[in-house]
Design a protein around this motif. Structure first.
Motif, short mmCIF file in Angstrom:
data_model
loop_
_atom_site.label_atom_id
_atom_site.label_comp_id
_atom_site.label_asym_id
_atom_site.label_seq_id
_atom_site.Cartn_x
_atom_site.Cartn_y
_atom_site.Cartn_z
N PHE A 160 12.68 42.39 5.00
CA PHE A 160 12.52 42.05 3.58
C PHE A 160 11.40 42.84 2.89
CE2 PHE A 160 14.54 38.13 5.28
CZ PHE A 160 15.73 38.25 4.58
N LYS A 161 10.96 43.95 3.52
CA LYS A 161 9.97 44.78 2.81
C LYS A 161 10.61 45.28 1.52
CE LYS A 161 6.80 46.15 6.40
NZ LYS A 161 6.61 47.03 7.53
N ASN A 162 9.86 45.20 0.44
CA ASN A 162 10.37 45.54 -0.90
C ASN A 162 11.39 44.54 -1.42
OD1 ASN A 162 8.85 47.68 -1.78
ND2 ASN A 162 10.16 49.21 -0.79
N ALA A 163 11.59 43.46 -0.71
CA ALA A 163 12.50 42.40 -1.18
C ALA A 163 11.79 41.06 -1.02
CB ALA A 163 13.81 42.44 -0.41
N GLY A 164 10.50 41.08 -1.28
CA GLY A 164 9.72 39.84 -1.21
C GLY A 164 8.59 39.90 -0.20
N VAL A 165 8.63 40.86 0.73
CA VAL A 165 7.54 41.01 1.70
C VAL A 165 6.62 42.13 1.22
CG1 VAL A 165 6.97 41.81 4.04
CG2 VAL A 165 8.78 40.13 3.69
N SER A 166 5.34 41.84 1.20
CA SER A 166 4.38 42.83 0.73
C SER A 166 3.06 42.61 1.45
CB SER A 166 4.19 42.68 -0.78
OG SER A 166 3.09 43.43 -1.23
N ALA A 167 2.19 43.60 1.38
CA ALA A 167 0.83 43.40 1.91
C ALA A 167 -0.17 43.77 0.83
CB ALA A 167 0.63 44.26 3.16
N CYS A 168 0.27 43.76 -0.42
CA CYS A 168 -0.63 44.16 -1.51
C CYS A 168 -0.31 43.38 -2.77
CB CYS A 168 -0.53 45.67 -1.74
SG CYS A 168 -1.63 46.23 -3.05
N ALA A 169 -1.06 42.29 -2.97
CA ALA A 169 -0.81 41.47 -4.16
C ALA A 169 -1.13 42.23 -5.45
CB ALA A 169 -1.66 40.20 -4.09
N VAL A 170 -2.19 43.03 -5.41
CA VAL A 170 -2.56 43.77 -6.63
C VAL A 170 -1.44 44.74 -7.01
CG1 VAL A 170 -4.30 45.26 -7.70
CG2 VAL A 170 -5.00 43.53 -6.05
N CYS A 171 -0.80 45.33 -5.98
CA CYS A 171 0.29 46.28 -6.28
C CYS A 171 1.53 45.55 -6.78
CB CYS A 171 0.73 47.06 -5.04
SG CYS A 171 -0.55 47.61 -3.94
N ASP A 172 1.90 44.46 -6.12
CA ASP A 172 3.23 43.90 -6.32
C ASP A 172 3.25 42.52 -6.98
OD1 ASP A 172 4.23 46.10 -4.99
OD2 ASP A 172 4.18 45.14 -3.03
N GLY A 173 2.09 41.86 -7.04
CA GLY A 173 2.07 40.45 -7.41
C GLY A 173 2.65 40.12 -8.77
N ALA A 174 2.55 41.05 -9.70
CA ALA A 174 3.00 40.75 -11.06
C ALA A 174 4.49 41.03 -11.26
CB ALA A 174 2.18 41.55 -12.07
N LEU A 175 5.18 41.46 -10.20
CA LEU A 175 6.62 41.76 -10.35
C LEU A 175 7.39 40.48 -10.70
CD1 LEU A 175 7.16 44.14 -7.31
CD2 LEU A 175 6.84 44.76 -9.70
N PRO A 176 8.47 40.62 -11.46
CA PRO A 176 9.21 39.43 -11.90
C PRO A 176 9.60 38.49 -10.77
CG PRO A 176 10.05 41.39 -12.98
CD PRO A 176 9.02 41.86 -12.00
N ARG A 177 9.94 39.04 -9.57
CA ARG A 177 10.43 38.15 -8.53
C ARG A 177 9.36 37.17 -8.04
NH1 ARG A 177 13.20 39.29 -4.11
NH2 ARG A 177 12.37 37.41 -3.21
N PHE A 178 8.11 37.48 -8.31
CA PHE A 178 7.03 36.60 -7.83
C PHE A 178 6.52 35.64 -8.90
CE2 PHE A 178 6.31 40.55 -5.18
CZ PHE A 178 6.89 40.02 -4.04
N ARG A 179 6.98 35.81 -10.14
CA ARG A 179 6.45 34.99 -11.25
C ARG A 179 7.04 33.59 -11.26
NH1 ARG A 179 3.64 37.42 -15.61
NH2 ARG A 179 3.37 39.64 -15.18
N ASP A 180 6.14 32.63 -11.45
CA ASP A 180 6.54 31.22 -11.59
C ASP A 180 7.36 30.71 -10.41
OD1 ASP A 180 5.31 31.15 -14.13
OD2 ASP A 180 7.07 32.17 -14.97
N ARG A 181 7.11 31.28 -9.26
CA ARG A 181 7.80 30.84 -8.04
C ARG A 181 6.74 30.57 -6.97
NH1 ARG A 181 12.79 33.23 -7.51
NH2 ARG A 181 13.08 31.71 -5.85
N PRO A 182 7.05 29.77 -5.96
CA PRO A 182 6.09 29.59 -4.87
C PRO A 182 6.02 30.84 -3.98
CG PRO A 182 7.95 28.04 -4.68
CD PRO A 182 8.26 28.93 -5.82
N LEU A 183 4.83 31.12 -3.47
CA LEU A 183 4.63 32.30 -2.62
C LEU A 183 3.83 31.90 -1.38
CD1 LEU A 183 3.46 34.83 -5.39
CD2 LEU A 183 5.77 34.59 -4.46
N VAL A 184 3.94 32.72 -0.35
CA VAL A 184 3.18 32.47 0.88
C VAL A 184 2.26 33.66 1.17
CG1 VAL A 184 3.41 32.34 3.41
CG2 VAL A 184 4.89 30.95 1.95
N VAL A 185 1.02 33.36 1.51
CA VAL A 185 0.08 34.39 1.97
C VAL A 185 -0.35 33.99 3.37
CG1 VAL A 185 -2.23 35.40 1.62
CG2 VAL A 185 -0.81 34.84 -0.36
N VAL A 186 -0.33 34.96 4.31
CA VAL A 186 -0.81 34.63 5.65
C VAL A 186 -2.16 35.30 5.88
CG1 VAL A 186 0.56 36.49 6.75
CG2 VAL A 186 -0.29 34.60 8.13
N GLY A 187 -3.10 34.56 6.47
CA GLY A 187 -4.43 35.07 6.77
C GLY A 187 -5.50 34.11 6.30
#
Ligand code: NAP
Length: 350
Positions: A160-187
């Motif tokens: 799911f890389k580029n389909a919801g899996v990322s390691a950079c919130a600053v790069c990807d966090g504002a994308l539409p797929r992540f808005r107003d939805r629940p998200l998981v961060v590990v660490g």
């Protein structure tokens, strides 16, 4: 032939070093990395981490807009196959990297598509050996090999890389797929705190999944997370599987208790962010340059790109575990180029 400047690495730092040293008539050689399955698996293919992102909204100079004709006009036709179709919304990571590469090429930069596998920087000129078995001599070297995000190593992370899996919130966090939805961060370190605090601005809810019952993060960053109503920490838990479909990407994440491994829970989520640290790409140096305790290369003069070996300079994420942005990498690439140019001039080696 002894090269005057060899730049190892092909992210924003490497290409910016190349643009500057090429314009200074130093005829740089960039060793951009090899296209191998091992590099693909590790996230160290040529052109670096930005190739693993989609839109790049925070690189100055590229506001949203349709760049098709600019990209067509500026990038050599032979390189277009490396670029996904233009989304028409602004610059993408792969497009930005092709532009930087092209800009360096326009000024005469030479490129070798290969990995440096070992170096001997104990005597001058420096010797570099590449994966294809050749050896190069260099009067100066700029190390710009970047860092790679650590992932847990689950096959579903890859899927799911580029389909919801990322390691950079600053790069990807504002994308539409992540808005107003629940998200998981590990660490549970500062990166996880930073990523979850950042993501909470866009998401409806952020779960921080941490394997222990205490955070590793600094007190101030941990408090910020614990006080944020949109962040929920799932203590004593590991990621069991990232779930989703080809059409929708990530839809949920299954976590498992580290206290009782029969206990699992499925968290609805449209995204999964790994924040379990980065690893600088320094293996090929075999300990010949000074690093901090975290393994990142050390700048031996504050605010300058010199390393512990005179004539070897470091730029970008390989020497930066703090900012880790494309623009800061590009900036330090410029600094390394100027430092190398001035060092060669002072030594009478230009
Ligand atoms: P880190 O401090 O090494 O933390 C990594 C976290 O990931 C830890 O909580 C660790 O758990 C967890 N982890 C590692 N491997 C794991 C695995 N296989 N499964 C589950 N969890 C795993 O890394 P970081 O957070 O990236 O920070 C790196 C450095 O950058 C630190 O010095 C940090 O202070 C600095 N930093 C600073 C800022 C800032 O000040 N703004 C922001 C980001 C990073 P355990 O705790 O159980 O080991």
């Amino acid at each position: 032939m002894t090269e005057r400047v060899v730049i190892i690495g092909s992210g924003p730092a490497g290409w910016t070093s190349a643009i500057y040293t090429a314009r200074a008539s130093l005829e740089p050689l960039v060793i951009e990395g090899a296209i191998t399955e091992e590099n693909r698996q590790r996230g160290t293919l040529p052109l670096g981490q930005l190739t693993q992102t989609t839109e790049v909204e925070n690189y100055p100079g590229f506001p949203a807009g349709n760049l098709v004709s600019f990209l067509d006009d500026s990038i050599d036709e032979t390189r277009r196959r490396y670029m996904p179709p233009h989304a028409g919304e602004g610059i993408s990571g792969p497009e930005l990297m092709e532009l930087l590469r092209q800009q360096a090429t326009n000024f005469g930069t030479r490129i070798k598509t290969d990995d440096v596998v070992s170096v001997d920087i104990s005597s001058h000129p420096f010797k570099l050996t590449t994966l294809d078995g050749s050896t190069l001599e260099a009067l100066s070297v700029i190390v710009a090999t970047g860092a790679r995000a650590n992932y847990l190593g689950l096959p579903s992370e890859d899927r799911f890389k580029n389909a919801g899996v990322s390691a950079c919130a600053v790069c990807d966090g504002a994308l539409p797929r992540f808005r107003d939805r629940p998200l998981v961060v590990v660490g549970g370190g500062d990166s996880a705190m930073e990523e979850s605090t950042y993501l909470a601005k866009f998401a409806s809810l952020v779960y921080v999944v941490h394997r222990r019952d205490a955070l590793r993060a600094s007190k101030i960053m941990a408090e910020r997370v614990l006080e944020n109503e949109k962040i929920q920490v799932k203590w004593n838990s590991t990621i069991d599987e990232i779930l989703g479909t080809d059409a929708d990407g990530v839809t949920s994440v299954r976590i498992r208790s580290t206290v009782d491994d029969t206990q699992t829970e499925e968290l609805e989520a449209s995204g999964y962010f790994a924040a379990i640290g980065h690893t600088p790409n320094t293996d090929f140096l075999d300990g010949q340059l000074q690093t901090g305790s975290d393994g990142y290369l050390t700048w031996t003069e504050p605010g300058r790109t010199m390393t512990s070996v005179e004539g070897v300079f470091a730029a970008g994420d390989v020497a930066d575990n703090y900012y880790r942005q494309a623009i800061t990498a590009a900036g330090s690439g410029c600094m390394a180029a100027l430092d190398a140019e001035r060092w060669l001039a002072a030594k009478g080696l230009e």
